[in-house]
Scaffold this motif. Structure first.
Motif, PDB file in Angstrom:
ATOM      1  N   LEU A 243      -3.452   5.512  -3.878  1.00  0.00           N
ATOM      2  CA  LEU A 243      -4.375   4.492  -4.400  1.00  0.00           C
ATOM      3  C   LEU A 243      -4.753   4.787  -5.838  1.00  0.00           C
ATOM      4  O   LEU A 243      -4.877   3.875  -6.656  1.00  0.00           O
ATOM      5  CB  LEU A 243      -5.639   4.420  -3.541  1.00  0.00           C
TER       6      LEU A 243
ATOM      7  N   VAL B 140      -2.717  -4.274  -0.973  1.00  0.00           N
ATOM      8  CA  VAL B 140      -3.899  -3.736  -1.645  1.00  0.00           C
ATOM      9  C   VAL B 140      -4.107  -4.523  -2.930  1.00  0.00           C
ATOM     10  O   VAL B 140      -3.154  -4.893  -3.607  1.00  0.00           O
ATOM     11  CB  VAL B 140      -3.778  -2.215  -1.914  1.00  0.00           C
TER      12      VAL B 140
ATOM     13  N   LEU C 206      -8.110  -3.044   0.734  1.00  0.00           N
ATOM     14  CA  LEU C 206      -6.912  -2.954   1.555  1.00  0.00           C
ATOM     15  C   LEU C 206      -6.954  -4.108   2.543  1.00  0.00           C
ATOM     16  O   LEU C 206      -8.012  -4.386   3.123  1.00  0.00           O
ATOM     17  CB  LEU C 206      -6.857  -1.628   2.313  1.00  0.00           C
TER      18      LEU C 206
ATOM     19  N   ALA D  25      -2.739  -1.227   6.794  1.00  0.00           N
ATOM     20  CA  ALA D  25      -2.865  -2.289   5.792  1.00  0.00           C
ATOM     21  C   ALA D  25      -1.473  -2.691   5.323  1.00  0.00           C
ATOM     22  O   ALA D  25      -0.542  -1.896   5.380  1.00  0.00           O
ATOM     23  CB  ALA D  25      -3.701  -1.826   4.611  1.00  0.00           C
TER      24      ALA D  25
ATOM     25  N   TYR E 242     -11.090  -1.534  -4.998  1.00  0.00           N
ATOM     26  CA  TYR E 242      -9.887  -1.890  -4.259  1.00  0.00           C
ATOM     27  C   TYR E 242     -10.273  -2.531  -2.931  1.00  0.00           C
ATOM     28  O   TYR E 242     -11.354  -2.308  -2.400  1.00  0.00           O
ATOM     29  CB  TYR E 242      -8.997  -0.670  -4.008  1.00  0.00           C
TER      30      TYR E 242
ATOM     31  N   PRO F 171       0.802  -1.228   0.000  1.00  0.00           N
ATOM     32  CA  PRO F 171       0.000   0.000   0.000  1.00  0.00           C
ATOM     33  C   PRO F 171       0.834   1.277   0.000  1.00  0.00           C
ATOM     34  O   PRO F 171       0.285   2.369  -0.121  1.00  0.00           O
ATOM     35  CB  PRO F 171      -0.829  -0.117   1.279  1.00  0.00           C
TER      36      PRO F 171
END
Length: 125
Positions: free
Chosen positions: A108, A70, A88, A67, A86, A4
């Motif tokens: 992201l 991802v 996470l 997280a 998405y 992530p």
């Protein structure tokens, strides 16, 4: 799954036999897990950045991160505009999910764009 904290910048063509990856293709890029953005080694990019779940093995990964991976899914493609969802994950469990939009965090969005580019490259062949 991707890390992530990984910002993909360009495809990694040198990874000949890559596993199935959340971003579709393997990417080189930058890490934002530390206070400053930095460029990981090619080994780190292959073992951590593109595959996620590096919390216990990457020395730059924050111990208190929400997280550690991802994943992205292209849900629909209408009029050339994909809808990217998405998830996470932390320790292989989902902790947050949603649809990428203008209000999504920039990191992201960049990962979702890489996943979308990979997807469109594969379906246009």
């Amino acid at each position: 799954m991707a890390c992530p904290f990984f910002i993909p910048t360009h495809r990694l063509d040198s990874w000949i036999s890559q596993p199935r990856l959340s971003l579709g293709d393997a990417y080189d890029g930058f890490c934002q897990a530390a206070a400053l953005s930095w460029h990981p080694s090619e080994t780190a990019v292959r073992e951590f950045c593109n595959v996620g779940y590096a919390a216990s093995t990457c020395s730059h990964f924050p111990y208190d991160a929400a997280a550690d991976a991802v994943r992205f899914t292209i849900v629909t493609v209408s009029a050339g505009a994909p809808s990217v969802h998405y998830v996470l994950e932390k320790n292989h469990w989902p902790v947050r999910h949603g649809v990428i939009g203008a209000d999504s965090p920039e990191l992201l969005q960049k990962q979702a764009q890489a996943a979308t580019d990979s997807y469109l490259r594969k379906v246009s062949k």
